[in-house]
Every structure is written in structure tokens, then in C-alpha cells.
Scaffold this active site. Structure first.
Site, PDB file in Angstrom:
ATOM      1  CE  LYS A 477      -3.445   2.140   3.101  1.00  0.00           C
ATOM      2  NZ  LYS A 477      -4.170   1.872   4.366  1.00  0.00           N
ATOM      3  CG  ASP A 535      -5.371  10.153 -10.475  1.00  0.00           C
ATOM      4  OD1 ASP A 535      -4.674   9.449 -11.210  1.00  0.00           O
ATOM      5  OD2 ASP A 535      -4.926  10.698  -9.437  1.00  0.00           O
ATOM      6  CD  GLU A 615     -20.141  -8.606  16.031  1.00  0.00           C
ATOM      7  OE1 GLU A 615     -20.618  -7.485  15.834  1.00  0.00           O
ATOM      8  OE2 GLU A 615     -19.228  -8.836  16.866  1.00  0.00           O
TER       9      GLU A 615
HETATM   10  C1  DGJ Z   1      -3.830   7.151   5.692  1.00  0.00           C
HETATM   11  C2  DGJ Z   1      -4.429   5.926   5.101  1.00  0.00           C
HETATM   12  O1  DGJ Z   1      -5.483   6.243   4.263  1.00  0.00           O
HETATM   13  C3  DGJ Z   1      -4.834   4.988   6.221  1.00  0.00           C
HETATM   14  O2  DGJ Z   1      -5.514   3.888   5.714  1.00  0.00           O
HETATM   15  C4  DGJ Z   1      -3.614   4.589   6.953  1.00  0.00           C
HETATM   16  O3  DGJ Z   1      -2.773   3.855   6.127  1.00  0.00           O
HETATM   17  C5  DGJ Z   1      -2.910   5.819   7.491  1.00  0.00           C
HETATM   18  N1  DGJ Z   1      -2.671   6.778   6.473  1.00  0.00           N
HETATM   19  C6  DGJ Z   1      -1.607   5.435   8.134  1.00  0.00           C
HETATM   20  O4  DGJ Z   1      -0.871   6.531   8.493  1.00  0.00           O
END
Ligand code: DGJ
Length: 748
Positions: A477, A535, A615
Site C-alpha cells: 500500500k 484518478d 459475528e
Molecule cells: C492514511 C491511510 O489512508 C490509512 O488507511 C492509513 O494507512 C494511514 N494513512 C496510516 O498513516
């Protein structure tokens, strides 16, 4: 064939399945735009443009004594500057003599099969079967500035991509101060614009407005495409709705400062110009150098917003997203962010992973806080070395233990940032973006790294590779948590500081490209504090983007509704989070959080060990259902059945498989009424004559005594169904349809 050239008439017609786009060369050499709309054939539509003498709209020299032709009133393909068109310009320059004049005339054209490319920038890609291309060469005859207008026609998608190359053939240094990717002139009609505004935690909120006389601008100067505006708008007729009316979606494959401007002029004509934001943009072109603009996409629908979105969704899935996960099913993940924030150690992460693995989750993503000195958001960024205080043995053993649980392992990075309290900043303070003599503005306590610099990108590449090589990391990510300002690069001379923002974006793209090439099997997710860089350009590098930092399912109904106008479900990062929700405090049933997250990549962002047994059972059920419905959700056609901004009582949406064999409708109650009237809901996209088995679920359970068990597509689409009544806040229903001859098996 989708590009037709009539050499005698000097007419260029671009034809898709349902649309025609036509341009022609005026006797003066000005490239005119005649038409963009429902398919008409290839005959000349030049008669649509009537020339007449308009006071205070002057005439170019070539017009001689004819006072009827004016650049100020002519519909054009790419307007010049300072030479008599007072409307929005497409190009801006500072010529060597200090003037700003650009006056373009048609010179020649070339046609080719397949798609043109863009250097170092995202572009829609395809083979010779997918698209036909045309390039029109224009020139300013006084300065010799050359402009190439590129078009690729995607017949099956009703879509045209456009881009522009500006070449300095003037023999002298030139400053380019504006270079739009496209201009669209529309001669008449009742046009409105649908645009998507927002803020952090509430991105892409649709707003539809009548185009007023004068100008409007939807833009970002934050260094990213931003939470505040999205580089996608829809021009639509006053009467256009989901299934009716004309609309033209315009999007930019660009993740930085952009601008989409509109102008309704003195003759009620509409002009739309889209491209890089001209504020803070000043690109120096030495003789012989050229500048490539980002690419723009135009998608046409004569039948409302739904087909427009569906065509764009298909294009994004098939010709923008790349890599192993472009069409493969993505793992159901659990992300620790909202479960732990910065407060974790190896034991806690393994505990979360173990609980998740037992319920069917397929990947654990370790979010912010695993590196450097990072126990809060005020330190550590830039030091991409594991924090062994938290993760004793480092990432390798952690990944191994997670893999041993049957889970893949994913990791968070924020490459573009540096904390002042970091070893990186102490070693290289000059790598942070800041104007000499000024204190830079902090955002979330952090500074921005100068991504225009190769040495900075090399450092990041090496650091990230070291981490990615150390452990079995199958997902990354890439986050970006502030807007950019204090634009300045220590390596650019003063006259080139206006190149900073664009070079920043090119730098980000370059780093992405290198990493993607080296790790083709990693699943990349884009993120900028949620959807601050959501985008079409970003999707070329990451097939999914975290949609919003607002994980509240009820708020997400609106965010995901707005997002769906341009972006397909497969790109929308969406997770089930805790209730009460951390952003709003709202309590929402588990089932509802599940189906809202399913309108996206689907995953969890809470400690599943803290759930009740009931849950936990739902988690397993949701994962099974998501996998079963994956193809219809991710690759099917998406329908917005209600508008959550208008309907305060419930929000509904539908996925229909491409062969129309299966459909899935999700309904979330947003306001329950006492003594409630009945509400009906019509399905869309089914086969009229086919018989569909109907299975209704409310609150995660099949409704046993439901009356209509088999209904025809015609009945479902025209008579519809009655929305199941629910009791309590924010309950949801699911309706699954299976065509009788369909091989797919519904749940028992
Ligand atoms: C912003 C991201 O959108 C969150 O999901 C998370 O990863 C935080 N930053 C971490 O600092």
C-alpha cells in the site's frame, strides 16, 4: 476502421459504435470542431457552424474582408492565445520576444493502427485490434511552434483518448505556461456539468450544476489530484438521467495538479478544456525540445449515465489497469490500521493474523508504524528500516509466521514523505521540499520529499527493494498523507522552478514503474489519506486505490456512489471496520458493513478476535459469498439503482454478469419508517424473456417465505420487487438472481 479522412473536404471523422466526432479544416487553416454526439455517419456537418459578424469578435488576417470568421466564435479543436479568441485557451506560452501569442493552423495528418503512447506517463494501452489513431499536425506560422493533436478511437467502448505534444521549433527558448490535453467546443444545447468535489474522509461527492455564462473550474493545485476535486467530470444534457439522455464523461490520466475548465460564451456555446493546472506551471522548452501532455479520455453515451460509467469501467479494467492482478481475484485482506494504529508488536499482529486466518481471510496487511522510530505520526518517515523494537526479529520471520498461517503478507509505505525527526532528514535536509529562506509548511507533521530528484528516487528505490527482497511481501500500500506546497527543487535553476509540480508527478510515476517492473507479482494499492489520489492515472500503476479514510458504511454509500461514475468496483479499496465507527461513532450492523465493503476490493480493518461468535460466523459467510460473487461484482456491469443524495430511505445498487446469467442487488436502509409504506425497486440489465430464480436475504439470512421464487427478466425490470421491510437502523437486504439455464449455483 474508426478514423475516416476525407482529403478533399479536409474532414476528419472519428466513429465509435454509438458516437461520431468530427473536425474539419477551415480555409484559413484553423482546425474546427463540428460535432460530438450520437452516431450520424460521415457526411460533413460543417453546416452546423454558421459564420456571422459578431461585434467585438475580430477577424484573422486570412479572412481578408470577410468579417464573419472569427477565432472568438469559431468552434475549435485547440484554441491559441492572444490572437483574438477571448475564450479559454488551450495553450499558453511566453515566446522569446516576451509575447504570449500562439496561432495554430493545420499542416498535415497521419493515421495508424493501434494506440499512441506517452513517455513516462500513464496511458490507455491496447493492440492494433483495439484502437485506431490519428495525429493532426498544427503549427504557428509566425514562430514555428508545432503542436500535435493525438486521438485514439476505441470503437467498442464509445471512447476517444486524446493527448497533445508541443514541440519547440521556434529556434529560441520558449516558456510553456499552459498545455491542455484536450479542448471540446459544443455549438449548442442545454448543458450541465456533473463534477465530484469533497474533502478528506468525504471524497467524490457528485454535484450537478447548470453551466452559467462565464467560466467554472474544477481543479487541484495540491500536487495530487486531491480529495477536493476529481479529474473527471460529466457534461450532460439538462434532461439526462441514469438511463436517458446524452452525456460525455471527461477524465484525465493524471495524478497531479489538474484543471478542468468550462466556459459558456456570448453565443451560449460551451467550451471545456482539461489538462495540467496552469497555476504554478511554467515549462521551459529549449529549441528542439517537446512537451507531452497527460492523456485525456472522452466517453460518450446517448442513453444516460449508466452506459457511460459501464464503458469507462470496462476500459479501466481492460486497458488502464495492468499487472498480475488486473483480472485475477485479489486476496481478501485484513489491515491492522484501525485495529491497532501505531500501537502494535509482533505478538499483536500475529494474534490478529491468526484470528483472521481462522475465519477465511487470505492476507494480512501491516500498515503504518513498522519502520524507523514510528510510534506516532510525527517521526520516522523516510527511514524504511524495520523497527525491531516492535517487530523483534524483523519482517522476514514475521512474514514467514504469517505465511505459515496460510496468509499472504502485505506492507504499507509512504515513500514520498520525510519526518523532520528521522535519520533521512538529518542526513539530507535538502531532500525535503522547501523554499530557501522560508520554513516549510508541515502537513500531518511531515515534509514532502523532492520526487523530481533522481537521487531521492534512487534512495527510495533501494530502501524499498531492500525491504521487499528481505521478506515474502505480496502486496504494497503506497500512501501519501499531505498536500504539496512550498514548491521548489534545489536541483532546478530559477527559470525552471515552474516545472516542479509536473516533474514531481513524473518522478512518482518513474518510481512506480521501476518498482512494478522489478516486482511484477506484487499487488499494489494506491492511497493518499484515502482517496486523495483516486484518478485514472494512478490506476495505471495500482489496480486498486484506498477509497476513503472514512470507513463508516453509511458514509461510504455516498462516497462509493460518487466514485462509481468513473471508477469500477475492482478499483475501490473498501473494508469492514469496527462499530461504532472510528470516524463517525455510528453503529452499523455487521452485515451492512459487509455488503458495502463488497462494493470494492473487500477486506477487514479491525481485530476480528474481538468479535462475538455470531459475528465471526458472519465474517466466514461474507468471505464465502464475496468469493462466490467475485466475478459478477468485479467484472459484471454495475448499476446505480438509487441516488443516496435524493433517496433518504434506502440506497440500492446492482451487479449483472456480462452474460446476464446472474445478478446481485444490495439494498441498505438509511432511514427506517414506522408504519412504513411499501417501496418498489426495478432491476436493470436483465434478459427480458429469461426466467430468473430469485433469492432474497435480509440481515444475512435467506427469507424463507418469500412469495415470488421465479420471475422473468421483464417482470423484474418493469414491475420490479418490493423492497424488503427491515427493523432497526441501517439494515440491509440482498437479492440474488440466477437465470434458469445458468450453471451458477445459488446458496442453499
Ligand atoms: C492514511 C491511510 O489512508 C490509512 O488507511 C492509513 O494507512 C494511514 N494513512 C496510516 O498513516
Amino acid at each position: 476502421m474508426a478514423v475516416y479522412v476525407n482529403q478533399i473536404q479536409q474532414l476528419f471523422t472519428l466513429e465509435t459504435k454509438n458516437s461520431t466526432y468530427q473536425m474539419g479544416v477551415h480555409p484559413t487553416g484553423v482546425l474546427l470542431h463540428y460535432y460530438y454526439g450520437r452516431k450520424t455517419g460521415r457526411e460533413s456537418l460543417d453546416y452546423l457552424y454558421e459564420c456571422y459578424d459578431v461585434g467585438f469578435s475580430g477577424n484573422p488576417d486570412e479572412a481578408g474582408t470577410d468579417r464573419t470568421f472569427s477565432l472568438d466564435t469559431a468552434p475549435q479543436e485547440y484554441s491559441g492565445s492572444c490572437v483574438g479568441d477571448y475564450r479559454l485557451n488551450s495553450i499558453g506560452v511566453r515566446n522569446a520576444d516576451g509575447t504570449g501569442a500562439v496561432d495554430l493552423r493545420f499542416i498535415s495528418y497521419e493515421q495508424s493502427k493501434g494506440k499512441y503512447g506517452r513517455k513516462g506517463m500513464p496511458a490507455v494501452y491496447g493492440s492494433e485490434k483495439d484502437a485506431d489513431s490519428l495525429v493532426l499536425h498544427l503549427k504557428d506560422k509566425a514562430t514555428c511552434l508545432a503542436v500535435d493533436l493525438w486521438y485514439s478511437v476505441w470503437e467498442d467502448y464509445d471512447l476517444i483518448t486524446r493527448a497533445v505534444t508541443v514541440r519547440n521549433e521556434t529556434g529560441r527558448t520558449l516558456h510553456l505556461t499552459k498545455a491542455a490535453s484536450m479542448l471540446l467546443d459544443i455549438l449548442y444545447g442545454d448543458w450541465e456539468i456533473l463534477h465530484f468535489h469533497g474533502r478528506h474522509c468525504m471524497e467524490r461527492q457528485p454535484e450537478r450544476v447548470v453551466l452559467p455564462h462565464g467560466r467554472m473550474a474544477f481543479e487541484s493545485n495540491r500536487g495530487t489530484s486531491s480529495h477536493q476535486h476529481n479529474p473527471f467530470v460529466v457534461l450532460c444534457d439538462r434532461r439526462t438521467q441514469e438511463d436517458f439522455g446524452e452525456c460525455i464523461g471527461v477524465g484525465l490520466l493524471y495524478s497531479g495538479n489538474f484543471s478542468i475548465q468550462t466556459e459558456k460564451d456570448q453565443l451560449n456555446r460551451i467550451r471545456l478544456v482539461a489538462g495540467i493546472q496552469e497555476k504554478d506551471f511554467d515549462f521551459v522548452l529549449e529549441p528542439g525540445e517537446e512537451f507531452e501532455t497527460p492523456e485525456a479520455v472522452m466517453v460518450y453515451s446517448g442513453d444516460g449515465f449508466t452506459p457511460m460509467s459501464q464503458k469507462l469501467h470496462r476500459l479501466v479494467r481492460e486497458h488502464i489497469c495492468r499487472g498480475k492482478y488486473k483480472l485475477a481475484r485479489r486476496p481478501v485482506l485484513i489491515n491492522n490500521w484501525e485495529a491497532t494504529y501505531f500501537d502494535f508488536n509482533e505478538e499483536k499482529i500475529l494474534d490478529i493474523a491468526k484470528g483472521a486466518a481462522e475465519l477465511g481471510v487470505e492476507m494480512l496487511v501491516l500498515d503504518d508504524g513498522w519502520f524507523g522510530k514510528r510510534d506516532a505520526d510525527n517521526s520516522g518517515l523516510g527511514d524504511w528500516i524495520v523497527n525491531t523494537g516492535k517487530l523483534k526479529g524483523g519482517l522476514k520471520p514475521l512474514a514467514e509466521k504469517i505465511n505459515a498461517l496460510g496468509l499472504k503478507f502485505g506492507l504499507w509505505f509512504e515513500p514520498e514523505m520525510v519526518s523532520e525527526d528521522s535519520d533521512l532528514y538529518r542526513a539530507h535536509p535538502d531532500w525535503a521540499v522547501q523554499i530557501p529562506g522560508r520554513k516549510p509548511c508541515r502537513g500531518r507533521f511531515q515534509l514532502v520529499l523532492d520526487m523530481t530528484r533522481k537521487d531521492v528516487r534512487d534512495y527510495l528505490f533501494d530502501m524499498m527493494c531492500a525491504v521487499l527482497d528481505e521478506a515474502n511481501i505480496e502486496y504494497v500500500k503506497w500512501d501519501m498523507n499531505r498536500s504539496v506546497c512550498d514548491a521548489y527543487s534545489a536541483l532546478l535553476p530559477p527559470e525552471r522552478q515552474g516545472e516542479f509540480y509536473h516533474r514531481y508527478v513524473l518522478g512518482v510515476y518513474e518510481l512506480y514503474e521501476r518498482l512494478i517492473a522489478r516486482y511484477p507479482d506484487i499487488l499494489w494499492e494506491g492511497c493518499s489519506g484515502g482517496g486523495g489520489r483516486f484518478d485514472l492515472g494512478q490506476l495505471y500503476y495500482t489496480p486498486q486505490i484506498w477509497c476513503s479514510d472514512d470507513t463508516d458504511a453509511i458514509e461510504r454509500l455516498k462516497i462509493q456512489y460518487g466514485t462509481s461514475f468513473a471508477y469500477p468496483i475492482s478499483t475501490v479499496g473498501s473494508h469492514v471496520s469496527a462499530s461504532p465507527n472510528h470516524q463517525t461513532g455510528r453503529s452499523t450492523p455487521f452485515e451492512t458493513r459487509g455488503i458495502v465493503a463488497m462494493a470494492g476490493t473487500f477486506g477487514y480493518e479491525l481485530d476480528l478476535n474481538l468479535l462475538s461468535d455470531e459475528e465471526k460466523g458472519r465474517v466466514t459467510g461474507q468471505i464465502e459469498r464475496f468469493k462466490k460473487y467475485y466475478d459478477v461484482i468485479h467484472f459484471g456491469d454495475y448499476y446505480r439503482l438509487t441516488d443516496p443524495f435524493e433517496n433518504e430511505l434506502f440506497t440500492a445498487w446492482e451487479y449483472v454478469s456480462r452474460d446476464k446469467g446472474e445478478a446481485l442487488v444490495h439494498i441498505v436502509s438509511t432511514h427506517v419508517l414506522a408504519n412504513t409504506p411499501q417501496f418498489g425497486l426495478r432491476f436493470k440489465g436483465l434478459q427480458e424473456e429469461a426466467q430468473y430464480e430469485v433469492q432474497v436475504w435480509t440481515d444475512g439470512k435467506i427469507v424463507k417465505n418469500q412469495k415470488a421464487k421465479v420471475l422473468s427478466g421483464a417482470v423484474l425490470m418493469h414491475a420490479g420487487i418490493v423492497v424488503p421491510a427491515v427493523w432497526g437502523d441501517y439494515k440491509c437486504s440482498e437479492i440474488y438472481l440466477k437465470r434458469r439455464d445458468c450453471a451458477c449455483e445459488p446458496e442453499k
